[in-house]
Design a protein around this motif. Structure first.
Motif: not given
Ligand code: PMP
Length: 407
Positions: A117-120, A229-234, A257-259
């Motif tokens: 997951n992104g949190t990981d 850089l938190d790229e989880v969403r973008a 993560s995510k996509a």
């Protein structure tokens, strides 16, 4: 529908065995009336709920779906790996292939490690930054979402003061507040952690200014800290090379993560040489982290994205939606605010402190089969065609008319 699996029956049963009937960000209670909680299936840019109602989807499972639900190439790659083995005593060859792929794709990256997951990924990146610098302070933007564990969860329930020790906040895009936060960290700065763009729920979105991004890089260089850089969403929606590449700013560590695997559970931290040793020292792992199916899905997803000029597609359909909504809002005398990158649409109504206008608008849209969000940013996929956008715009035009009449 009166089947045993209908929405009403499932909600009644869930209320008994699931705390609150549902938990987390996919809780339909957080949405305007009329949104389903339970789904039967998904295909392309469409979803069907357990009562058989069809929706044109603008949330993409809150980001993971980037080439469309059930994309044949991704499903085929996942099926092929599943037939061989997924969760084994070690990874499949897909681990090395995917790490090579990301290192080849992302100019900042010399290595990659994978989670679920992104949190990981954000938690792993923070741990690596502290291990690599032997420092403690993490400087991050107030209100930014980085995950759902005690150090970063938006809720304080069950969170101790100690969980939040060593965090110092700044305002996104505010160079002076960033400098002040770094000053406060003194000689104990491990990292600046920053989202690819400002996408706080219910707020206008903001792309980073070049001055802000360059200041973050320069401060980390001066202090020997990590720029995370938190790229989880973008990730992979703004750029295939990393969201800050166009600004000429490369992070030390990026969380993804995510996509990345089109809905299969996968996350990654990518990093540069400076943090390779730290990445090796920290103990980060999980029972399911090395699963080959999600990695095979990720390899196929990256192929599809690259072969279809995906970022350009997201921009085009996103801009068409944005232009159409702007015209409609004006025609109906509604003041709306669309902000940030067009490929992650955000639609907020002016003078709407409790999001009541947005909720009314979204409730009208869902009645007619268009699944929007009234305060979170939305997502597009390769499966969204110009025709789908135009279909959605017919519904939003009606929703604008209803809201204008209501007001
Ligand atoms: N960082 C950002 C920027 C996110 O948007 C999210 C998820 N919304 C996370 C971290 C956490 O990801 P996950 O929900 O997969 O743990």
């Amino acid at each position: 529908s009166s089947g045993v699996l209908d929405e009403a029956a499932l909600r009644r049963r869930a209320a008994r065995v699931i705390p609150g009937g549902m938990y987390g960000h996919l809780n339909a209670k957080l949405l305007p009336p009329g949104y389903p909680q339970f789904y039967e299936r998904a295909q392309g840019c469409r979803l069907w709920d357990v009562d058989g109602r069809e929706y044109l989807d603008f949330m993409c499972s809150w980001g993971p779906i980037i080439v469309g639900h059930q994309h044949p190439a991704v499903e085929e790659a996942a099926r092929r790996q599943a037939a061989l083995g997924d969760c084994m005593n070690g990874p499949s060859a897909r681990l090395v292939e995917l790490a090579e792929r990301l290192v080849g794709l992302l100019p900042h990256a010399d290595w990659a490690v994978f989670q679920k997951n992104g949190t990981d990924a954000t938690t792993t990146a923070v741990t690596m930054a502290r291990a690599g610098t032997r420092k403690r302070k993490i400087v991050l933007a107030k209100g930014a979402y980085h995950g759902a564990v005690p150090w970063c969860s938006p809720s304080l329930a069950g969170v101790t003061v100690e969980d939040r020790a060593h965090l110092i906040y700044f305002r996104y895009n505010d160079v002076e507040s960033l400098e002040a936060a770094v000053r406060e960290a003194g000689d104990d700065l491990a990292a600046i952690l920053v989202s690819a763009f400002r996408h706080d729920m219910g707020q206008p979105q903001e792309l980073p200014t070049a001055a802000f991004a360059r200041t973050a890089r320069a401060l980390c260089d001066r202090k020997g800290a990590a720029l995370i850089l938190d790229e989880v969403r973008a990730g992979f929606r703004l750029s295939m090379q990393g969201s800050w590449e166009a600004l000429g700013v490369r992070p030390d560590l990026s969380a993804w993560s995510k996509a990345i695997a089109n809905g299969y559970a996968l996350a990654a931290v990518t990093g540069n040489e400076a943090f390779r040793q730290a990445a090796q020292e920290v103990y980060v792992t999980g029972s399911f982290w090395m699963g080959g199916v999600a990695m095979a899905a990720a390899l196929a997803t990256l192929d599809v994205l690259e072969n279809n000029h995906a970022v350009r597609h997201f921009e085009q359909v996103g801009q068409r939606l944005r232009d159409g909504l702007a015209r409609q809002a004006q025609r109906h005398g509604l003041a709306i605010r669309q902000s940030g990158p067009a490929q992650l649409p955000s639609v907020l109504f002016e003078d709407d402190p409790d999001y009541a206008k947005g909720a009314y608008f979204a409730a009208e849209a869902i009645k007619h089969g268009v699944y929007l969000h009234h305060k979170h940013n939305m997502f597009l996929s390769l499966a969204h065609t110009v025709q789908d956008i135009d279909l959605a715009l017919q519904v939003t035009d009606h929703a604008c008319a209803r809201l204008a009449a209501h007001l």
